[in-house]
Design a protein around this motif. Sequence first.
Motif, PDB file in Angstrom:
ATOM      1  N   LEU A 154     -42.460  83.699  -2.968  1.00 22.67           N
ATOM      2  CA  LEU A 154     -42.863  84.722  -2.007  1.00 22.67           C
ATOM      3  C   LEU A 154     -42.639  86.132  -2.575  1.00 22.67           C
ATOM      4  O   LEU A 154     -43.483  87.014  -2.434  1.00 22.67           O
ATOM      5  CB  LEU A 154     -42.079  84.558  -0.705  1.00 22.67           C
ATOM      6  CG  LEU A 154     -42.424  83.322   0.143  1.00 22.67           C
ATOM      7  CD1 LEU A 154     -41.424  83.169   1.288  1.00 22.67           C
ATOM      8  CD2 LEU A 154     -43.846  83.422   0.687  1.00 22.67           C
ATOM      9  N   ALA A 155     -41.503  86.329  -3.230  1.00 22.32           N
ATOM     10  CA  ALA A 155     -41.200  87.645  -3.801  1.00 22.32           C
ATOM     11  C   ALA A 155     -42.178  87.996  -4.914  1.00 22.32           C
ATOM     12  O   ALA A 155     -42.692  89.127  -4.975  1.00 22.32           O
ATOM     13  CB  ALA A 155     -39.767  87.663  -4.322  1.00 22.32           C
ATOM     14  N   ALA A 156     -42.440  87.050  -5.807  1.00 17.88           N
ATOM     15  CA  ALA A 156     -43.366  87.304  -6.917  1.00 17.88           C
ATOM     16  C   ALA A 156     -44.767  87.591  -6.401  1.00 17.88           C
ATOM     17  O   ALA A 156     -45.458  88.493  -6.896  1.00 17.88           O
ATOM     18  CB  ALA A 156     -43.378  86.104  -7.863  1.00 17.88           C
ATOM     19  N   THR A 157     -45.199  86.846  -5.383  1.00 12.69           N
ATOM     20  CA  THR A 157     -46.532  87.041  -4.818  1.00 12.69           C
ATOM     21  C   THR A 157     -46.644  88.395  -4.136  1.00 12.69           C
ATOM     22  O   THR A 157     -47.647  89.101  -4.282  1.00 12.69           O
ATOM     23  CB  THR A 157     -46.854  85.919  -3.818  1.00 12.69           C
ATOM     24  OG1 THR A 157     -46.789  84.656  -4.481  1.00 12.69           O
ATOM     25  CG2 THR A 157     -48.238  86.095  -3.225  1.00 12.69           C
ATOM     26  N   HIS A 158     -45.613  88.771  -3.384  1.00 10.47           N
ATOM     27  CA  HIS A 158     -45.625  90.066  -2.706  1.00 10.47           C
ATOM     28  C   HIS A 158     -45.714  91.205  -3.713  1.00 10.47           C
ATOM     29  O   HIS A 158     -46.529  92.126  -3.558  1.00 10.47           O
ATOM     30  CB  HIS A 158     -44.363  90.224  -1.859  1.00 10.47           C
ATOM     31  CG  HIS A 158     -44.301  91.531  -1.122  1.00 10.47           C
ATOM     32  ND1 HIS A 158     -44.974  91.744   0.070  1.00 10.47           N
ATOM     33  CD2 HIS A 158     -43.688  92.700  -1.425  1.00 10.47           C
ATOM     34  CE1 HIS A 158     -44.763  92.985   0.472  1.00 10.47           C
ATOM     35  NE2 HIS A 158     -43.979  93.583  -0.417  1.00 10.47           N
ATOM     36  N   LEU A 159     -44.891  91.143  -4.749  1.00 14.44           N
ATOM     37  CA  LEU A 159     -44.887  92.220  -5.734  1.00 14.44           C
ATOM     38  C   LEU A 159     -46.197  92.270  -6.515  1.00 14.44           C
ATOM     39  O   LEU A 159     -46.686  93.353  -6.852  1.00 14.44           O
ATOM     40  CB  LEU A 159     -43.706  92.055  -6.690  1.00 14.44           C
ATOM     41  CG  LEU A 159     -43.415  93.228  -7.634  1.00 14.44           C
ATOM     42  CD1 LEU A 159     -43.338  94.539  -6.857  1.00 14.44           C
ATOM     43  CD2 LEU A 159     -42.136  92.997  -8.401  1.00 14.44           C
ATOM     44  N   THR A 160     -46.792  91.114  -6.770  1.00 12.36           N
ATOM     45  CA  THR A 160     -48.095  91.089  -7.441  1.00 12.36           C
ATOM     46  C   THR A 160     -49.144  91.798  -6.595  1.00 12.36           C
ATOM     47  O   THR A 160     -49.937  92.599  -7.102  1.00 12.36           O
ATOM     48  CB  THR A 160     -48.539  89.643  -7.709  1.00 12.36           C
ATOM     49  OG1 THR A 160     -47.612  89.013  -8.592  1.00 12.36           O
ATOM     50  CG2 THR A 160     -49.928  89.609  -8.331  1.00 12.36           C
ATOM     51  N   GLY A 161     -49.145  91.523  -5.293  1.00 11.74           N
ATOM     52  CA  GLY A 161     -50.114  92.154  -4.402  1.00 11.74           C
ATOM     53  C   GLY A 161     -49.971  93.662  -4.358  1.00 11.74           C
ATOM     54  O   GLY A 161     -50.964  94.397  -4.423  1.00 11.74           O
ATOM     55  N   VAL A 162     -48.732  94.142  -4.256  1.00 16.52           N
ATOM     56  CA  VAL A 162     -48.495  95.590  -4.237  1.00 16.52           C
ATOM     57  C   VAL A 162     -48.944  96.219  -5.552  1.00 16.52           C
ATOM     58  O   VAL A 162     -49.584  97.274  -5.574  1.00 16.52           O
ATOM     59  CB  VAL A 162     -47.001  95.885  -3.984  1.00 16.52           C
ATOM     60  CG1 VAL A 162     -46.714  97.379  -4.144  1.00 16.52           C
ATOM     61  CG2 VAL A 162     -46.594  95.413  -2.592  1.00 16.52           C
ATOM     62  N   THR A 163     -48.627  95.551  -6.658  1.00 14.73           N
ATOM     63  CA  THR A 163     -48.978  96.081  -7.979  1.00 14.73           C
ATOM     64  C   THR A 163     -50.487  96.174  -8.155  1.00 14.73           C
ATOM     65  O   THR A 163     -51.010  97.182  -8.648  1.00 14.73           O
ATOM     66  CB  THR A 163     -48.373  95.193  -9.080  1.00 14.73           C
ATOM     67  OG1 THR A 163     -46.951  95.136  -8.911  1.00 14.73           O
ATOM     68  CG2 THR A 163     -48.686  95.743 -10.456  1.00 14.73           C
ATOM     69  N   VAL A 164     -51.195  95.131  -7.764  1.00 15.81           N
ATOM     70  CA  VAL A 164     -52.658  95.130  -7.880  1.00 15.81           C
ATOM     71  C   VAL A 164     -53.259  96.263  -7.050  1.00 15.81           C
ATOM     72  O   VAL A 164     -54.133  97.004  -7.516  1.00 15.81           O
ATOM     73  CB  VAL A 164     -53.235  93.774  -7.448  1.00 15.81           C
ATOM     74  CG1 VAL A 164     -54.749  93.852  -7.299  1.00 15.81           C
ATOM     75  CG2 VAL A 164     -52.875  92.697  -8.455  1.00 15.81           C
ATOM     76  N   CYS A 165     -52.779  96.412  -5.811  1.00 14.11           N
ATOM     77  CA  CYS A 165     -53.340  97.442  -4.933  1.00 14.11           C
ATOM     78  C   CYS A 165     -53.055  98.853  -5.455  1.00 14.11           C
ATOM     79  O   CYS A 165     -53.916  99.725  -5.378  1.00 14.11           O
ATOM     80  CB  CYS A 165     -52.770  97.292  -3.519  1.00 14.11           C
ATOM     81  SG  CYS A 165     -53.396  95.840  -2.643  1.00 14.11           S
ATOM     82  N   ARG A 166     -51.878  99.075  -5.997  1.00 15.63           N
ATOM     83  CA  ARG A 166     -51.540 100.425  -6.468  1.00 15.63           C
ATOM     84  C   ARG A 166     -52.219 100.778  -7.782  1.00 15.63           C
ATOM     85  O   ARG A 166     -52.768 101.876  -7.931  1.00 15.63           O
ATOM     86  CB  ARG A 166     -50.034 100.576  -6.633  1.00 15.63           C
ATOM     87  CG  ARG A 166     -49.614 101.971  -7.146  1.00 15.63           C
ATOM     88  CD  ARG A 166     -48.119 102.135  -7.173  1.00 15.63           C
ATOM     89  NE  ARG A 166     -47.686 103.399  -7.738  1.00 15.63           N
ATOM     90  CZ  ARG A 166     -47.594 104.555  -7.085  1.00 15.63           C
ATOM     91  NH1 ARG A 166     -47.943 104.590  -5.798  1.00 15.63           N
ATOM     92  NH2 ARG A 166     -47.155 105.650  -7.670  1.00 15.63           N
ATOM     93  N   TYR A 167     -52.197  99.844  -8.724  1.00 13.39           N
ATOM     94  CA  TYR A 167     -52.598 100.200 -10.091  1.00 13.39           C
ATOM     95  C   TYR A 167     -54.003  99.746 -10.478  1.00 13.39           C
ATOM     96  O   TYR A 167     -54.554 100.258 -11.460  1.00 13.39           O
ATOM     97  CB  TYR A 167     -51.588  99.645 -11.085  1.00 13.39           C
ATOM     98  CG  TYR A 167     -50.197 100.210 -10.869  1.00 13.39           C
ATOM     99  CD1 TYR A 167     -49.896 101.519 -11.239  1.00 13.39           C
ATOM    100  CD2 TYR A 167     -49.204  99.450 -10.269  1.00 13.39           C
ATOM    101  CE1 TYR A 167     -48.630 102.047 -11.024  1.00 13.39           C
ATOM    102  CE2 TYR A 167     -47.936  99.964 -10.049  1.00 13.39           C
ATOM    103  CZ  TYR A 167     -47.651 101.263 -10.421  1.00 13.39           C
ATOM    104  OH  TYR A 167     -46.402 101.788 -10.199  1.00 13.39           O
ATOM    105  N   LEU A 168     -54.571  98.798  -9.740  1.00 14.77           N
ATOM    106  CA  LEU A 168     -55.908  98.325 -10.102  1.00 14.77           C
ATOM    107  C   LEU A 168     -56.961  98.645  -9.047  1.00 14.77           C
ATOM    108  O   LEU A 168     -58.082  99.014  -9.376  1.00 14.77           O
ATOM    109  CB  LEU A 168     -55.883  96.810 -10.349  1.00 14.77           C
ATOM    110  CG  LEU A 168     -55.000  96.306 -11.495  1.00 14.77           C
ATOM    111  CD1 LEU A 168     -55.201  94.814 -11.680  1.00 14.77           C
ATOM    112  CD2 LEU A 168     -55.308  97.047 -12.795  1.00 14.77           C
ATOM    113  N   VAL A 169     -56.616  98.483  -7.772  1.00 18.42           N
ATOM    114  CA  VAL A 169     -57.594  98.648  -6.699  1.00 18.42           C
ATOM    115  C   VAL A 169     -57.675 100.096  -6.228  1.00 18.42           C
ATOM    116  O   VAL A 169     -58.753 100.631  -5.986  1.00 18.42           O
ATOM    117  CB  VAL A 169     -57.262  97.720  -5.510  1.00 18.42           C
ATOM    118  CG1 VAL A 169     -58.227  97.950  -4.356  1.00 18.42           C
ATOM    119  CG2 VAL A 169     -57.312  96.261  -5.958  1.00 18.42           C
TER     120      VAL A 169
END
Length: 203
Positions: free
Chosen positions: A156-171
């Motif tokens: 859950l922690a890894a998935t949450h952080l992946t989502g935040v990272t994608v939204c901030r730096y890629l999307v």
Amino acid sequence: MVARVQTVADAGETAPGGVRQAILEMARREIAEHGCSGASVRSIARAAEVDPRLVRHYYGSRENLLWNALSGDRDPLELAARLLRQSASTIGRRAAAAVFAPWEDPATADLQRARMAASLEGTEAVGRLESEFLSQLFGTIAASVSPDRPRLRAALAATHLTGVTVCRYLVGGPLAETDLGELVRGTGAALQRLLTGPLPEQA
């Protein structure tokens, strides 16, 4: 003036470290922009201004080139051990700060984007690098600090952080415009709950 393209014959005349590094940097940019499937040896060589045969001379196969470009020197177990040396009550915030740091650094941002692009593409072995890094990082942390169900909490922690990272730096969007300190605090609080707080009871 047209730049001179370096060839295999030049390999003995120039410092190989500089040429190899240029190839790796261009490979990371190509992966970040086009994914692993769109990063060809020819396009990487063109961007690095070298002969494609020189790329194969140094790295052999395309897969080996991509692996070298993305692997870097990160060690999730070492990072987890460093984070675990301090209080478990703040590990969520510190983990978020540690993961965001190389994204915020211009010297390493291209490599981070390339890793994430490869991970999201998921079509090649190198695409597992980013997801495996976060899984091992949080798996080690959860095994030490979580009161129960460490594997679920780590996922859950890894998935949450992946989502935040994608939204901030890629999307882009609101998270891309959020102050880094505020983002670290908010993300860290969520990670802290997932790692050490009570999980919802099973129905």
